[in-house]
Write an enzyme that holds these catalytic residues in place. Structure first.
Site, PDB file in Angstrom:
ATOM      1  N   GLY A 228      15.447   6.940  -9.023  1.00 52.42           N
ATOM      2  CA  GLY A 228      14.981   5.645  -8.789  1.00 52.42           C
ATOM      3  C   GLY A 228      14.570   5.490 -10.239  1.00 52.42           C
ATOM      4  CB  SER A 229      12.889   2.982 -12.151  1.00 49.26           C
ATOM      5  OG  SER A 229      11.647   2.310 -11.481  1.00 49.26           O
ATOM      6  CB  THR A 230      11.502   5.949 -15.779  1.00 45.17           C
ATOM      7  OG1 THR A 230      11.981   7.031 -15.984  1.00 45.17           O
ATOM      8  CG2 THR A 230      10.264   7.367 -16.649  1.00 45.17           C
ATOM      9  CG  HIS A 231       7.473   1.049 -13.373  1.00 40.08           C
ATOM     10  ND1 HIS A 231       5.971   1.347 -13.990  1.00 40.08           N
ATOM     11  CD2 HIS A 231       6.695   0.510 -12.294  1.00 40.08           C
ATOM     12  CE1 HIS A 231       5.053   1.206 -13.537  1.00 40.08           C
ATOM     13  NE2 HIS A 231       6.274   0.098 -12.596  1.00 40.08           N
ATOM     14  CB  VAL A 232       9.289   3.423  -8.996  1.00 40.25           C
ATOM     15  CG1 VAL A 232       8.798   3.576  -7.958  1.00 40.25           C
ATOM     16  CG2 VAL A 232       8.712   1.581  -9.283  1.00 40.25           C
ATOM     17  N   GLY A 233       9.590   6.374 -10.353  1.00 41.31           N
ATOM     18  CA  GLY A 233       9.013   7.991 -10.672  1.00 41.31           C
ATOM     19  C   GLY A 233       7.906   8.673 -10.958  1.00 41.31           C
ATOM     20  CD  GLU A 250      19.098  11.211 -10.203  1.00 42.15           C
ATOM     21  OE1 GLU A 250      18.756  10.102 -11.277  1.00 42.15           O
ATOM     22  OE2 GLU A 250      19.988  10.188  -9.357  1.00 42.15           O
ATOM     23  CB  CYS A 284      21.289   7.297 -12.423  1.00 40.06           C
ATOM     24  SG  CYS A 284      22.048   8.834 -11.990  1.00 40.06           S
TER      25      CYS A 284
END
Length: 482
Positions: A228-233, A250, A284
């Site tokens: 998912g997104s870097t923010h949520v990651g 990822e 992505c």
């Protein structure tokens, strides 16, 4: 409207408090799916079911696990029409979901082939009579958190290798594609994978933080994988670290495609258009930055503009649509703001930029520089920007000037020259004379920098989803100092 119950311990069940949430088609506004909104108790129950199923699944002979995974792959492909029928959840084209099913089935087949490849080694010991081994063992329950943009591929990837390694799985479905993610679990159950081996829970969007934290904190969960997104990651990675759970992340990307001065421009244009605009750029690996040598940039931009003119975005049900919808109108507004910011600061809008609801026409911007948000921010939409520079070193510097490092590509007729550059591009993936969007089940897939850490894919994933153990066998007398 598709009804989406939870899948826990092989049983379809509503949320424990009866709540549901709806997912609407972003183009028409019609309700596509009504899904169970899991409670914290449901999250606990899913982990408990996976934990209960783990001993028997882990004890299966590798050939039996292989057979069940292969049966799942065949059934997944046979039920492709059901997945395509749920494409309205995200507004995607039918061909994207068809490709998803094909690659997801291959991921299950590749995972099946890996069940006999989980090996160890004998390590020489300095202790007389000690036979020392390094063995790989299943971990236990694996939590997979999958996104909506490639829903069949990425949810199956979260499941396949953990199962091959002898683990059981809880899949947390995306709030934007709950029916598709639930159907994957149902297909595997129907194929005979076993009760509780794969469990699927869906949650209302507002409940996601609490559900994710509860799942990661559960002592029975031993591994976490997130796409998912870097923010949520970052949030998932922090939670996993707090509870000492290894995580495979990822995350986002802003893939560069380097166009050297000797590139075949026709071939490059085809790859750039596919990489930038397929699935509306909601991949992505999507090509977001076209890093082009100045001496050929004008010709490249002209050719790409002609190609884009034939890529009409519209309602996925319309025969005239080549591209489909964004996941929401809000996504369109966010991306349009990035485009407007670039144009206001001097970028030239070459193609596209028109937004109508959740339909955004494929967009190309030239003369983009570091003052513009689009230079650094991931658009996750059908937008590509041209960055010009002179010479390979300058192109490489632009390509690496990003916090992201997932996929990349280089186009050149001189493959030795391109290979030398590929070894210096800061990305987990690099394709020479091919698009940035490329995935195969047997390949190591992962990024660097803010694109995450760890790799999915076949043999590489064995390290992620097994526990390395040191075991010794003393077969003679041993001396002790006391």
């Amino acid at each position: 409207m598709l009804q989406v119950p939870l899948l826990i311990g092989g049983q379809s069940r509503p949320a424990s408090d009866g709540r549901t949430f709806e997912r609407c088609n972003p183009v028409t506004g019609e309700v596509v799916s009504q899904a169970a909104a899991a409670t914290l108790a449901d999250a606990d129950a899913a982990v408990a079911a996976a934990s209960a199923a783990f001993p028997a699944w882990a004890a299966l002979a590798p050939g039996e696990r292989r057979s069940r995974l292969l049966a799942g792959a065949d059934l997944l492909q046979a039920r492709a029409a059901e997945f395509i029928a749920a494409a309205g959840e995200t507004g995607a084209m039918a061909n994207w979901y068809g490709f998803n099913v094909k690659l997801a089935a291959n991921m299950l087949r590749e995972a099946a082939a890996m069940t006999t490849q989980i090996t160890g080694e004998v390590i020489p010991s300095d202790v007389p009579g000690s036979f020392a081994m390094a063995l790989r063992a299943p971990c236990g329950v694996v939590l997979g958190i999958a996104p909506w943009n490639a829903p069949v591929i990425l949810a199956t990837r979260a499941i396949a290798m953990p199962l091959a390694c002898g683990n059981t799985v809880v899949l947390k479905a995306s709030e934007l594609s709950p029916a598709v993610h639930r159907l994957i679990g149902q297909v595997l159950h129907d194929a005979g994978i076993g009760d509780g081996v794969v469990n699927v829970i869906s949650n209302a969007p507002q409940d996601a933080p609490a559900i994710v934290e509860r799942l990661i904190a559960n002592p029975a969960v031993r591994r976490v994988n997130f796409t998912g997104s870097t923010h949520v990651g970052r949030i998932v990675g922090e939670l996993a670290a707090r509870h000492l759970k290894p995580a495979l992340l990822e995350l986002g990307g802003k893939a560069p495609l380097l166009v050297l001065d000797d590139a075949d421009l026709d071939a490059t244009v085809e790859a750039a258009a596919f990489g930038a605009y397929f699935n509306q750029g909601q991949i992505c690996m999507s090509t977001e930055r076209l890093v082009v040598d100045s001496c050929i940039a004008d010709a490249f931009v002209d050719k790409l503009a002609v190609k884009i003119a034939g890529l009409r975005a519209g309602d996925p049900q319309a025969s005239t649509s080549v591209l489909g919808s964004l996941v929401s109108a809000a996504a369109g507004e966010r991306i349009k703001a990035l485009i407007d910011d670039a144009v206001a600061k001097g970028a030239r809008l070459v193609s596209g930029g028109q937004l109508e609801g959740s339909i955004l026409q494929p967009t190309l911007l030239d003369n983009v520089d570091a003052s513009m948000r689009l230079y650094r921010e991931e658009s996750f939409g059908p937008v590509a920007v041209v960055l010009r520079a002179e010479g390979d070193e300058a192109l490489l510097q632009l390509a690496n000037d990003s916090e992201f490092g997932l996929s990349s590509a280089i186009f050149s007729r001189d493959t030795s020259r391109a290979l030398a550059l590929a070894q210096r591009v800061e990305s987990g993936i690099c394709h020479i004379n091919g698009p940035t969007v490329h995935d195969e089940a047997q390949m190591p897939f992962g990024g660097v920098k803010s694109s995450g850490y760890g790799s999915f894919g076949s043999r590489t994933a064995i390290d992620q989803f097994t526990q390395l153990r040191w075991v010794t066998l003393q077969h003679g007398p041993r001396h002790y100092p006391i």
